[in-house]
Design a protein around this motif. Structure first.
Motif, PDB file in Angstrom:
ATOM      1  N   HIS A  71      52.357  37.672  36.513  1.00  0.00           N
ATOM      2  CA  HIS A  71      53.231  36.732  35.976  1.00  0.00           C
ATOM      3  C   HIS A  71      54.190  36.762  36.708  1.00  0.00           C
ATOM      4  CE1 HIS A  71      56.088  34.566  33.268  1.00  0.00           C
ATOM      5  NE2 HIS A  71      54.892  34.130  32.643  1.00  0.00           N
ATOM      6  N   PRO A  72      54.930  35.784  37.289  1.00  0.00           N
ATOM      7  CA  PRO A  72      56.386  35.832  37.965  1.00  0.00           C
ATOM      8  C   PRO A  72      57.590  36.338  37.157  1.00  0.00           C
ATOM      9  CG  PRO A  72      55.551  33.560  37.452  1.00  0.00           C
ATOM     10  CD  PRO A  72      54.284  34.462  36.855  1.00  0.00           C
ATOM     11  N   ASP A  73      57.621  36.575  36.073  1.00  0.00           N
ATOM     12  CA  ASP A  73      58.758  37.192  35.171  1.00  0.00           C
ATOM     13  C   ASP A  73      58.605  38.814  35.400  1.00  0.00           C
ATOM     14  OD1 ASP A  73      59.892  34.738  34.785  1.00  0.00           O
ATOM     15  OD2 ASP A  73      59.179  34.820  32.583  1.00  0.00           O
ATOM     16  N   ILE A  74      57.320  39.193  35.885  1.00  0.00           N
ATOM     17  CA  ILE A  74      56.966  40.628  35.892  1.00  0.00           C
ATOM     18  C   ILE A  74      57.312  41.094  37.337  1.00  0.00           C
ATOM     19  CG2 ILE A  74      55.409  42.704  35.595  1.00  0.00           C
ATOM     20  CD1 ILE A  74      54.170  40.764  33.494  1.00  0.00           C
ATOM     21  N   ASP A  75      58.594  42.039  37.609  1.00  0.00           N
ATOM     22  CA  ASP A  75      58.933  42.356  38.921  1.00  0.00           C
ATOM     23  C   ASP A  75      58.629  43.613  39.313  1.00  0.00           C
ATOM     24  OD1 ASP A  75      60.549  39.840  38.733  1.00  0.00           O
ATOM     25  OD2 ASP A  75      62.116  41.032  37.842  1.00  0.00           O
ATOM     26  N   ALA A  76      58.427  44.553  38.655  1.00  0.00           N
ATOM     27  CA  ALA A  76      58.284  45.725  39.174  1.00  0.00           C
ATOM     28  C   ALA A  76      56.869  46.577  39.043  1.00  0.00           C
ATOM     29  CB  ALA A  76      59.332  46.991  38.408  1.00  0.00           C
ATOM     30  N   VAL A  77      55.849  45.626  38.799  1.00  0.00           N
ATOM     31  CA  VAL A  77      54.648  46.093  38.660  1.00  0.00           C
ATOM     32  C   VAL A  77      53.487  45.515  39.861  1.00  0.00           C
ATOM     33  CG1 VAL A  77      52.552  46.106  37.027  1.00  0.00           C
ATOM     34  CG2 VAL A  77      54.736  46.289  36.137  1.00  0.00           C
ATOM     35  N   GLN A  78      52.706  46.127  40.299  1.00  0.00           N
ATOM     36  CA  GLN A  78      51.841  45.699  41.255  1.00  0.00           C
ATOM     37  C   GLN A  78      50.271  45.954  40.593  1.00  0.00           C
ATOM     38  OE1 GLN A  78      52.094  47.754  44.868  1.00  0.00           O
ATOM     39  NE2 GLN A  78      53.480  46.040  45.763  1.00  0.00           N
ATOM     40  N   CYS A  79      49.622  44.824  40.578  1.00  0.00           N
ATOM     41  CA  CYS A  79      48.247  45.130  40.024  1.00  0.00           C
ATOM     42  C   CYS A  79      47.132  44.722  40.962  1.00  0.00           C
ATOM     43  CB  CYS A  79      48.010  44.106  38.924  1.00  0.00           C
ATOM     44  SG  CYS A  79      46.492  44.192  37.935  1.00  0.00           S
ATOM     45  N   ARG A  80      46.141  45.753  40.919  1.00  0.00           N
ATOM     46  CA  ARG A  80      44.893  45.407  41.802  1.00  0.00           C
ATOM     47  C   ARG A  80      43.623  45.710  40.867  1.00  0.00           C
ATOM     48  NH1 ARG A  80      42.995  50.105  45.182  1.00  0.00           N
ATOM     49  NH2 ARG A  80      44.293  51.900  43.900  1.00  0.00           N
ATOM     50  N   TRP A  81      42.611  44.697  41.306  1.00  0.00           N
ATOM     51  CA  TRP A  81      41.403  45.049  40.826  1.00  0.00           C
ATOM     52  C   TRP A  81      40.499  45.631  41.859  1.00  0.00           C
ATOM     53  CZ3 TRP A  81      37.834  39.940  40.694  1.00  0.00           C
ATOM     54  CH2 TRP A  81      36.346  40.531  40.185  1.00  0.00           C
ATOM     55  N   ILE A  82      39.743  46.682  41.190  1.00  0.00           N
ATOM     56  CA  ILE A  82      38.666  47.448  42.126  1.00  0.00           C
ATOM     57  C   ILE A  82      37.463  47.231  41.128  1.00  0.00           C
ATOM     58  CG2 ILE A  82      37.900  49.660  42.843  1.00  0.00           C
ATOM     59  CD1 ILE A  82      40.938  50.292  43.338  1.00  0.00           C
ATOM     60  N   GLU A  83      36.231  47.071  41.858  1.00  0.00           N
ATOM     61  CA  GLU A  83      34.929  47.278  41.177  1.00  0.00           C
ATOM     62  C   GLU A  83      34.560  48.687  40.605  1.00  0.00           C
ATOM     63  OE1 GLU A  83      32.053  45.238  43.522  1.00  0.00           O
ATOM     64  OE2 GLU A  83      33.348  43.609  43.709  1.00  0.00           O
ATOM     65  N   PRO A  84      34.019  48.771  39.489  1.00  0.00           N
ATOM     66  CA  PRO A  84      33.884  50.463  39.004  1.00  0.00           C
ATOM     67  C   PRO A  84      33.094  51.171  40.059  1.00  0.00           C
ATOM     68  CG  PRO A  84      33.368  48.848  37.280  1.00  0.00           C
ATOM     69  CD  PRO A  84      33.817  48.078  38.324  1.00  0.00           C
ATOM     70  N   LEU A  85      32.282  50.627  40.886  1.00  0.00           N
ATOM     71  CA  LEU A  85      31.234  51.613  41.780  1.00  0.00           C
ATOM     72  C   LEU A  85      31.955  51.755  42.984  1.00  0.00           C
ATOM     73  CD1 LEU A  85      28.046  49.556  41.864  1.00  0.00           C
ATOM     74  CD2 LEU A  85      28.546  51.778  40.543  1.00  0.00           C
ATOM     75  N   LYS A  86      33.402  51.320  43.240  1.00  0.00           N
ATOM     76  CA  LYS A  86      34.249  51.292  44.228  1.00  0.00           C
ATOM     77  C   LYS A  86      35.359  52.358  44.019  1.00  0.00           C
ATOM     78  CE  LYS A  86      32.586  47.434  46.919  1.00  0.00           C
ATOM     79  NZ  LYS A  86      32.881  46.097  47.529  1.00  0.00           N
TER      80      LYS A  86
END
Length: 153
Positions: free
Chosen positions: A28-43
């Motif tokens: 969300h654009p109001d959240i400044d200090a967090v990076q989020c990434r998606w990884i598949e469980p097998l990886k």
């Protein structure tokens, strides 16, 4: 910058949309200090978990249990992360064709053993597909990321 990790099994178009909705909320654009990434469980690796500040888990309900991919993730990451990640804020969403009870119980048992901290009860998206599931996943991602951003978790 805090790191939010999404470890989600997405074998179908709908479950991929759920993971993407979770990411959208976390970014969300109001959240400044967090990076989020998606990884598949097998990886996903123990290093991915060791490098995050919070984790969201996503799985399908398979025969009343979590996906084999998420179970494999736990099998590989449990002991390398056990001591180092106690108290890790965590959340879970389940795409359940039935009621999701067995799936939630299994994941909660493992996360309790890891001594991770639940930020809310599991989100269980059950029954026939509903567009509302995407809004719920987006809300989950936003809740976790906002809590990290504000220092609550």
């Amino acid at each position: 910058m805090k790191q939010l990790l999404l470890v989600a099994h997405a074998p179908s178009e709908n479950t991929r949309l759920m993971a993407e909705a979770t990411l959208k909320g976390a970014r969300h654009p109001d959240i400044d200090a967090v990076q989020c990434r998606w990884i598949e469980p097998l990886k996903a690796t123990p290093e991915d978990v060791l490098g995050c500040d919070a984790i969201i888990l996503g799985t399908t309900e398979n025969l009343g249990y979590m996906s084999g991919a998420l179970k494999d993730f736990f099998d590989r990451c449990y002991y390398p992360c056990l001591e180092a990640k106690q108290g890790l804020p965590c959340a879970l969403y389940v795409r359940a064709g039935h009621d999701g009870t067995g799936t939630c119980r299994a994941v909660e048992t493992i996360c309790t053993g890891l001594r991770w901290h639940w930020i809310q009860p599991p989100l269980v998206c059950k029954g026939d597909w509903q567009e509302e599931f995407l809004q719920q996943c987006e809300g989950l991602g936003m809740t976790m990321a906002a809590g990290l951003d504000m220092g609550i978790y």
